[in-house]
Design a protein around this motif. Structure first.
Motif, short mmCIF file in Angstrom:
data_model
loop_
_atom_site.label_atom_id
_atom_site.label_comp_id
_atom_site.label_asym_id
_atom_site.label_seq_id
_atom_site.Cartn_x
_atom_site.Cartn_y
_atom_site.Cartn_z
N THR A 6 0.80 -1.23 0.11
CA THR A 6 0.04 -0.09 -0.04
C THR A 6 0.86 1.42 -0.15
O THR A 6 0.26 2.34 -0.13
CB THR A 6 -1.06 0.18 1.19
OG1 THR A 6 -0.37 -0.11 2.49
CG2 THR A 6 -1.96 -1.14 0.96
N GLU A 7 2.23 1.10 -0.08
CA GLU A 7 3.07 2.20 0.05
C GLU A 7 3.86 2.25 -1.21
O GLU A 7 5.25 2.82 -0.96
CB GLU A 7 3.68 2.37 1.20
CG GLU A 7 4.63 1.28 1.85
CD GLU A 7 4.98 1.26 3.30
OE1 GLU A 7 6.23 0.84 3.47
OE2 GLU A 7 4.29 1.85 4.12
N LEU A 8 3.38 2.18 -2.22
CA LEU A 8 4.37 1.91 -3.58
C LEU A 8 4.45 3.47 -4.21
O LEU A 8 3.34 4.08 -4.31
CB LEU A 8 3.62 0.91 -4.53
CG LEU A 8 3.56 -0.52 -4.13
CD1 LEU A 8 2.88 -1.40 -5.42
CD2 LEU A 8 4.76 -0.86 -3.81
N PRO A 9 5.46 3.45 -4.69
CA PRO A 9 5.62 4.90 -5.48
C PRO A 9 4.98 4.72 -6.76
O PRO A 9 4.61 3.84 -7.18
CB PRO A 9 7.16 5.02 -5.86
CG PRO A 9 7.92 3.89 -5.23
CD PRO A 9 6.96 2.99 -4.51
N ASP A 43 -4.32 -4.68 -7.05
CA ASP A 43 -4.83 -3.50 -6.59
C ASP A 43 -4.09 -2.91 -5.39
O ASP A 43 -4.01 -3.39 -4.45
CB ASP A 43 -6.15 -3.85 -6.25
CG ASP A 43 -7.07 -2.60 -5.48
OD1 ASP A 43 -6.49 -1.58 -5.49
OD2 ASP A 43 -8.35 -3.05 -5.39
N PRO A 44 -3.51 -1.82 -5.84
CA PRO A 44 -2.46 -1.49 -4.56
C PRO A 44 -2.97 -0.79 -3.39
O PRO A 44 -2.69 -0.70 -2.49
CB PRO A 44 -1.69 -0.02 -5.37
CG PRO A 44 -2.40 0.22 -6.80
CD PRO A 44 -3.30 -1.01 -6.87
N ALA A 45 -4.38 -0.42 -3.58
CA ALA A 45 -5.19 0.26 -2.65
C ALA A 45 -5.41 -1.01 -1.48
O ALA A 45 -5.46 -0.79 -0.23
CB ALA A 45 -6.49 0.74 -2.88
N THR A 46 -5.82 -2.32 -1.84
CA THR A 46 -6.00 -3.24 -0.99
C THR A 46 -4.90 -4.29 -0.96
O THR A 46 -5.13 -5.12 -0.02
CB THR A 46 -7.24 -4.04 -1.77
OG1 THR A 46 -6.92 -4.48 -2.80
CG2 THR A 46 -8.46 -3.23 -1.68
N GLY A 47 -3.83 -4.25 -1.83
CA GLY A 47 -2.74 -5.05 -1.72
C GLY A 47 -2.92 -6.52 -2.30
O GLY A 47 -2.39 -7.48 -1.87
N ILE A 122 -6.67 -17.36 -8.30
CA ILE A 122 -5.79 -17.06 -7.22
C ILE A 122 -5.47 -15.90 -6.69
O ILE A 122 -5.26 -14.86 -7.53
CB ILE A 122 -4.31 -17.61 -7.55
CG1 ILE A 122 -4.34 -19.26 -8.14
CG2 ILE A 122 -3.12 -17.62 -6.63
CD1 ILE A 122 -3.26 -19.50 -9.02
N GLU A 123 -5.90 -15.46 -5.63
CA GLU A 123 -6.02 -14.29 -5.03
C GLU A 123 -4.67 -14.13 -3.95
O GLU A 123 -4.50 -15.03 -3.19
CB GLU A 123 -7.42 -14.02 -4.06
CG GLU A 123 -8.24 -13.73 -5.02
CD GLU A 123 -9.58 -13.45 -4.07
OE1 GLU A 123 -10.42 -12.85 -4.85
OE2 GLU A 123 -9.70 -13.70 -3.06
N ILE A 124 -4.01 -13.25 -4.13
CA ILE A 124 -2.60 -13.17 -3.51
C ILE A 124 -2.60 -11.64 -2.69
O ILE A 124 -2.72 -10.76 -3.04
CB ILE A 124 -1.47 -12.94 -4.36
CG1 ILE A 124 -1.25 -14.25 -5.37
CG2 ILE A 124 -0.05 -12.73 -3.53
CD1 ILE A 124 -0.44 -14.17 -6.61
N ALA A 125 -2.70 -11.99 -1.21
CA ALA A 125 -2.70 -10.97 -0.38
C ALA A 125 -1.18 -10.30 -0.17
O ALA A 125 -0.26 -11.01 0.68
CB ALA A 125 -3.22 -11.32 1.13
N VAL A 126 -0.77 -9.45 -0.91
CA VAL A 126 0.56 -9.05 -1.06
C VAL A 126 1.14 -8.44 0.31
O VAL A 126 0.43 -7.34 0.62
CB VAL A 126 0.83 -8.06 -2.47
CG1 VAL A 126 2.04 -7.39 -2.52
CG2 VAL A 126 0.42 -8.93 -3.56
N ASP A 127 2.13 -9.03 0.82
CA ASP A 127 2.61 -8.24 2.03
C ASP A 127 4.21 -7.76 1.84
O ASP A 127 4.73 -7.27 2.64
CB ASP A 127 2.44 -9.16 3.17
CG ASP A 127 3.13 -10.68 3.06
OD1 ASP A 127 4.21 -10.79 2.18
OD2 ASP A 127 2.91 -11.55 3.72
N ARG A 128 4.86 -8.05 0.72
CA ARG A 128 6.35 -7.69 0.53
C ARG A 128 6.28 -7.16 -1.05
O ARG A 128 5.77 -8.17 -1.72
CB ARG A 128 7.10 -8.75 0.73
CG ARG A 128 8.60 -8.22 0.41
CD ARG A 128 9.47 -9.37 0.52
NE ARG A 128 10.05 -9.41 2.11
CZ ARG A 128 11.04 -10.54 2.55
NH1 ARG A 128 11.25 -11.20 1.58
NH2 ARG A 128 11.28 -10.08 3.56
#
Length: 134
Positions: A6-9, A43-47, A122-128
């Motif tokens: 959620t903090e991507l440039p 979706d960067p808002a939800t990761g 496949i849903e990926i909850a991005v944490d990194r």
């Protein structure tokens, strides 16, 4: 550089909207890596990253076999620029989630993904998020 989803440039977010193919790395039951090219959305808002596929595809079976601890890596590259999205993954055939994945994929790639009878997402909850030259 490692960041949260959620903090991507802006440059990284923009890079992830280009209609490029990425590689998805999952782990087989014997813990060896399985790497396959995929189309995806993020979706960067939800990761949340999404990959549509068949339920019988090795990547979907690998994620399902990993249970709630299943982790994957999704990497999009263009020359010396790349972004890798890592996180926990789950497979679902829930109609509303599938419809959202298809809608987003169609918008990004300007063509609907294949529609096999056993379509899943496949849903990926991005944490990194790791990146270079963005």
């Amino acid at each position: 550089m490692s960041r949260s989803a959620t903090e991507l440039p802006a440059s990284t977010r923009a890079f992830l909207t280009h209609p490029r193919t990425a590689t998805l790395t999952t782990l087989r039951p014997d813990r060896t890596p399985h790497v396959t090219p995929v189309r995806f959305t993020f979706d960067p808002a939800t990761g949340l990253a999404r990959v549509t596929t068949r339920a019988g595809a090795r990547k979907a079976r690998n994620v399902a076999a990993g249970g709630p601890a299943a982790r994957v890596a999704l990497c999009q590259a263009d020359g010396l620029r790349w972004v890798t999205l890592e996180g926990r993954a789950a497979v679902t055939d829930e109609p509303a989630r599938l419809a959202e994945a298809v809608r987003r994929c169609t918008a990004r790639y300007r063509a609907a993904p294949p529609d096999p009878p056993d379509l899943v997402v496949i849903e990926i909850a991005v944490d990194r998020v790791l990146s270079l030259n963005l």
